[in-house]
Write an enzyme that holds these catalytic residues in place. Structure first.
Site, mmCIF file in Angstrom:
data_model
loop_
_atom_site.group_PDB
_atom_site.id
_atom_site.type_symbol
_atom_site.label_atom_id
_atom_site.label_comp_id
_atom_site.label_asym_id
_atom_site.label_seq_id
_atom_site.Cartn_x
_atom_site.Cartn_y
_atom_site.Cartn_z
ATOM 1 N N LYS A 19 0.904 -1.131 -0.107
ATOM 2 C CA LYS A 19 -0.015 -0.053 -0.027
ATOM 3 C C LYS A 19 0.941 1.203 0.034
ATOM 4 O O LYS A 19 0.453 2.208 -0.794
ATOM 5 C CB LYS A 19 -0.936 0.163 1.426
ATOM 6 C CG LYS A 19 -1.961 -1.228 1.288
ATOM 7 C CD LYS A 19 -2.790 -0.775 2.499
ATOM 8 C CE LYS A 19 -2.249 -0.742 3.738
ATOM 9 N NZ LYS A 19 -1.794 -1.939 4.462
ATOM 10 N N ARG A 93 -8.807 1.718 9.704
ATOM 11 C CA ARG A 93 -8.258 0.399 10.058
ATOM 12 C C ARG A 93 -9.579 -0.407 10.814
ATOM 13 O O ARG A 93 -9.325 -1.546 11.196
ATOM 14 C CB ARG A 93 -7.214 0.335 10.871
ATOM 15 C CG ARG A 93 -5.879 0.151 10.010
ATOM 16 C CD ARG A 93 -4.854 0.094 10.887
ATOM 17 N NE ARG A 93 -3.554 -0.802 10.646
ATOM 18 C CZ ARG A 93 -2.621 -0.197 9.846
ATOM 19 N NH1 ARG A 93 -2.452 0.950 9.537
ATOM 20 N NH2 ARG A 93 -1.702 -0.961 9.900
ATOM 21 N N ARG A 132 11.402 -7.145 3.978
ATOM 22 C CA ARG A 132 11.694 -5.687 4.182
ATOM 23 C C ARG A 132 12.607 -5.250 5.476
ATOM 24 O O ARG A 132 13.452 -4.295 5.169
ATOM 25 C CB ARG A 132 10.193 -4.789 4.434
ATOM 26 C CG ARG A 132 10.487 -3.302 4.654
ATOM 27 C CD ARG A 132 8.930 -2.923 4.369
ATOM 28 N NE ARG A 132 8.160 -3.138 5.458
ATOM 29 C CZ ARG A 132 6.759 -2.983 5.382
ATOM 30 N NH1 ARG A 132 6.064 -2.345 4.358
ATOM 31 N NH2 ARG A 132 6.039 -3.313 6.586
ATOM 32 N N ARG A 144 12.094 -1.257 10.857
ATOM 33 C CA ARG A 144 10.971 -1.129 11.545
ATOM 34 C C ARG A 144 10.790 -2.124 12.509
ATOM 35 O O ARG A 144 11.064 -3.188 12.383
ATOM 36 C CB ARG A 144 9.643 -1.046 10.675
ATOM 37 C CG ARG A 144 9.294 0.162 9.892
ATOM 38 C CD ARG A 144 8.158 -0.032 9.115
ATOM 39 N NE ARG A 144 6.771 -0.398 9.613
ATOM 40 C CZ ARG A 144 5.655 -0.545 9.204
ATOM 41 N NH1 ARG A 144 5.566 -0.143 7.911
ATOM 42 N NH2 ARG A 144 4.742 -1.080 9.916
ATOM 43 N N ARG A 155 0.205 -8.821 13.173
ATOM 44 C CA ARG A 155 -0.384 -7.825 12.429
ATOM 45 C C ARG A 155 -1.409 -8.066 11.474
ATOM 46 O O ARG A 155 -2.470 -7.494 11.213
ATOM 47 C CB ARG A 155 0.941 -6.742 11.791
ATOM 48 C CG ARG A 155 1.330 -5.757 12.853
ATOM 49 C CD ARG A 155 2.845 -5.332 12.293
ATOM 50 N NE ARG A 155 2.761 -4.569 11.063
ATOM 51 C CZ ARG A 155 3.885 -4.530 10.209
ATOM 52 N NH1 ARG A 155 4.655 -5.082 10.446
ATOM 53 N NH2 ARG A 155 3.675 -3.902 9.277
HETATM 54 P P1 AMP Z 1 1.537 0.781 9.137
HETATM 55 O O1 AMP Z 1 2.629 1.551 8.732
HETATM 56 O O2 AMP Z 1 0.428 1.196 8.373
HETATM 57 O O3 AMP Z 1 1.803 -0.550 8.988
HETATM 58 O O4 AMP Z 1 1.290 0.971 10.743
HETATM 59 C C1 AMP Z 1 1.967 0.551 11.652
HETATM 60 C C2 AMP Z 1 1.442 0.636 13.039
HETATM 61 O O5 AMP Z 1 0.853 1.770 13.475
HETATM 62 C C3 AMP Z 1 0.217 -0.402 13.212
HETATM 63 O O6 AMP Z 1 0.538 -1.939 13.420
HETATM 64 C C4 AMP Z 1 -0.665 0.233 14.383
HETATM 65 O O7 AMP Z 1 -0.204 -0.145 15.761
HETATM 66 C C5 AMP Z 1 -0.369 1.579 14.319
HETATM 67 N N1 AMP Z 1 -1.502 2.459 13.311
HETATM 68 C C6 AMP Z 1 -1.262 3.052 12.103
HETATM 69 N N2 AMP Z 1 -2.384 3.216 11.561
HETATM 70 C C7 AMP Z 1 -3.309 3.060 12.432
HETATM 71 C C8 AMP Z 1 -4.568 2.950 12.448
HETATM 72 N N3 AMP Z 1 -5.414 3.654 11.467
HETATM 73 N N4 AMP Z 1 -5.499 2.528 13.622
HETATM 74 C C9 AMP Z 1 -4.769 2.123 14.565
HETATM 75 N N5 AMP Z 1 -3.325 1.943 14.469
HETATM 76 C C10 AMP Z 1 -2.812 2.501 13.571
#
Ligand code: AMP
Length: 197
Positions: A19, A93, A132, A144, A155
């Site tokens: 994404k 989410r 990654r 990360r 996740r």
């Molecule tokens: P991402 O980079 O989108 O994979 O997000 C990394 C982490 O950030 C996730 O595993 C959550 O802990 C937190 N996070 C990001 N976006 C959201 C969201 N919309 N709602 C809740 N937690 C989020």
């Protein structure tokens, strides 16, 4: 009032589906602002803000940050934006976030334009995420902290339980655009473009 130049794209798909990369390119080529909630939260963590300190354990565990925090962040980002030209990556989410976003967009007169759903098989997702993490380490960059196999699996589970219901939310509104997410970055990008209004 509906502003004709508004464009709101929401990228749906499990962690590791690509994404972020695809949204980045679409944003660049279509003059849209990419709003990645994961990036925003990681930036707070890197700067050691109060919010960053609070959410770090949640990100490290692969759990979601509370809805109210995310909704407030997004409300701030959208405030005063004119026209509203955005790509959301990683938001909403949960159903509560999607409903809050629907209301915010209605207030702004900027309806959802399309919701591409990147479809990638589970095992490929875990491989991509772990890869990654390894590649960042090989470049001497900090990986990360949630790009490990254990957290990646967590996740995926959180995605299945809390985010997958959004497929129905956007499907019922006619916004969903399923896209095969397996292939080269260019191939996947072309498939996404073919679904854009
Ligand atoms: P991402 O980079 O989108 O994979 O997000 C990394 C982490 O950030 C996730 O595993 C959550 O802990 C937190 N996070 C990001 N976006 C959201 C969201 N919309 N709602 C809740 N937690 C989020």
């Amino acid at each position: 009032m509906i502003q004709p130049k508004n464009k709101v794209v929401i990228f749906l798909g499990p962690p590791g589906a690509g994404k972020g990369t695809q949204a980045e390119r679409l944003a660049r080529e279509q003059g849209l602002t990419k709003i990645s909630t994961g990036d925003i939260l990681r930036d707070h963590i890197a700067r050691g803000t109060e919010l960053g300190r609070m959410v770090q354990p949640m990100l490290d565990a692969g759990q979601l940050v509370p809805d109210a925090i995310l909704i407030a962040l997004i409300r701030d980002r959208l405030a005063g934006m004119e026209p509203v030209r955005v790509i959301f990556d990683g938001f909403p989410r949960t159903t509560a976030q999607a409903e809050a976003l629907d209301m915010l967009l209605e207030e702004l007169g900027a309806p959802v334009s399309a919701v591409p759903l990147l479809d990638v098989p589970d095992e490929t997702l875990i491989e991509r995420i772990v890869d990654r993490g390894r590649q960042a380490a090989a470049r001497g960059e900090a990986a990360r902290s949630d790009d490990t196999e254990e957290v990646a699996r967590k996740r995926q589970q959180v995605y299945r339980e809390q985010t997958q219901p959004l497929i129905d939310h956007y499907g019922a509104r006619g916004h969903l655009r399923p896209v095969d997410g397996v292939g080269s970055m260019d191939e996947v990008y072309r498939r996404i473009m073919a679904t854009m209004p």
